[in-house]
Scaffold this active site. Structure first.
Site, PDB file in Angstrom:
ATOM      1  N   GLU A 124     -31.379  -6.531  25.195  1.00 58.84           N
ATOM      2  CA  GLU A 124     -31.357  -7.370  26.399  1.00 58.84           C
ATOM      3  C   GLU A 124     -30.225  -8.384  26.345  1.00 58.84           C
ATOM      4  OE1 GLU A 124     -35.413  -8.756  26.378  1.00 58.84           O
ATOM      5  OE2 GLU A 124     -36.107  -6.673  26.453  1.00 58.84           O
ATOM      6  N   TYR A 151     -41.121 -13.594  23.766  1.00 63.58           N
ATOM      7  CA  TYR A 151     -41.653 -12.635  22.785  1.00 63.58           C
ATOM      8  C   TYR A 151     -42.613 -13.306  21.812  1.00 63.58           C
ATOM      9  CZ  TYR A 151     -38.652  -8.880  24.399  1.00 63.58           C
ATOM     10  OH  TYR A 151     -38.063  -7.896  25.162  1.00 63.58           O
TER      11      TYR A 151
END
Length: 402
Positions: A140, A98
């Site tokens: 997640e 990310y």
């Protein structure tokens, strides 16, 4: 929730960002793949990148998330986040990635919008990004924990134990864990990712719906060869699986994921399972599960295809429907063969299908098909929240959903 200052800034700049978001995402992917070519070779779908559909999906997701933050500040868009998180988990996305996305997305926004990106604007859109990213990382993390794997470590070796040629363009692979450990549990409607190494050394990944009952020790997934029809990408992975994977081969398969799953809380709920083409695959798993659980409510299967010869898993659908207490099947073919009735020739005609009050509907197929079916169902009084859909490939619909 955005801070008040950032919310005001995002609201003011959202039109400009929205207008330029397609250019921004195109530049973002180009920058990121130049800096990290391994991501394109081993993580991202090269076919979707070439077709531009992944850029469209990302643009829609960013715009939808930012809009939700400013228009409904107290409500998190969980449908959007869950859909993305399940796909990420099936790919083995890790939290560290990310930061890579943030760096190149921020640079793309600054380059495209130029002087309009003041310090306050940059800070506000950074806040949007990290609200979305951190929410996804947390979802997640839970998904990985549920499967008993570390973040990003979703792959296991599986042995192909059977291969069934369903149609000239569709093959079912039956697989068993090669490491001897139990197969992970899954819910009807979920999918796995399959990773294959191509001739150029790239390890490309694609998702395929599981087509067997959740209680089975052997897993099945069904693959249609992607041939570039209707402007779609030619299938690197589907071609590799069709041409080279045989019984006895070992392939890398992820744990099962997917947010469009069959609700198992009420055995009397009326169900409509509506599909087109290879979209029949999750429906077969749902039918298997319904039969195993002795579902007592009405279950109606509707499927559209080019012809009976192109209709993969038709025998399975018919066999399972007959085992249900109140099952019915309706098939429409564009090119019927033999004495096929005219009423079931051409496009699906939902006026011929009973829609019981309180029905839950599951859709899977090409996006135009699902949009048309959903519109007809809403006209007949089906609640929007009762219509669930699965998209094969980048989700270009979710951001526009009501």
């Amino acid at each position: 929730m955005l801070s008040p200052k950032s919310a005001e800034t995002v609201r003011a700049t959202l039109p400009a960002v929205g207008e330029a978001i397609g250019t921004i995402t195109e530049l973002f992917y180009r920058r990121m793949f130049e800096a990290h070519p391994e991501l394109l070779r081993h993580l991202f779908n090269r076919g979707n990148q070439a077709a531009g559909t992944q850029r469209q999906a990302l643009a829609g997701a960013i715009a939808a998330f930012a809009t939700a933050l400013v228009e409904q500040p107290g409500v998190r868009p969980d449908a959007l986040l869950d859909r993305i998180a399940h796909k990420h988990a099936s790919l083995g996305v890790s939290p560290a990635q990310y930061a890579i996305v943030h760096r190149h997305l921020s640079a793309a926004i600054a380059e495209v919008l130029g002087d309009a990106v003041t310090e306050d604007v940059a800070a506000a859109w950074d806040e949007v990004y990290w609200l979305m990213a951190n929410a996804l990382i947390e979802i997640e993390r839970r998904l990985y924990a549920q499967q008993g794997v570390l973040a990003g470590d979703t792959w296991r070796p599986w042995t192909v134990v059977a291969r069934v040629q369903e149609t000239p363009h569709v093959v079912t692979f039956r697989i068993r864990p090669a490491d001897g450990r139990p197969a992970p549990a899954f819910r009807a409607g979920q999918y796995v990712s399959v990773q294959v190494e191509l001739a150029d050394g790239a390890r490309q990944i694609r998702q395929y719906s599981l087509t067997n009952a959740p209680g089975s020790t052997v897993r099945s997934f069904t693959v249609k060869r992607a041939d570039g029809e209707q402007g779609g990408p030619v299938g690197e992975v589907s071609g590799q699986l069709h041409d080279h994977v045989r019984v006895g081969d070992v392939i890398s398969v992820s744990a099962p994921y997917g947010d469009v799953v069959l609700d198992t809380t009420d055995t009397y709920t009326p169900l409509l399972l509506i599909s087109a083409g290879i979209g029949c695959t999750p429906m077969v798993a749902m039918l298997e599960d319904l039969v195993d659980r002795g579902h007592q409510g009405p279950v109606t299967v509707v499927h559209a295809d080019r012809s009976a010869a192109d209709h993969a898993l038709r025998v399975d659908q018919e066999r399972l429907v007959t085992k249900l207490a109140h099952g019915a099947a309706h098939f429409w073919y564009e090119r019927p063969e033999g004495e096929w009735p005219e009423a079931y020739t051409g496009l699906v005609d939902l006026s011929r299908v009973a829609v019981p009050e309180g029905a839950q509907v599951y859709l899977c197929g090409p996006l135009p098909f699902m949009r048309a079916v959903r519109a007809r169902l809403l006209e007949r009084g089906v609640r929007p929240s009762a219509v669930h859909y699965e998209v094969f490939g980048p989700d270009l619909w979710l951001a526009a959903q009501n």
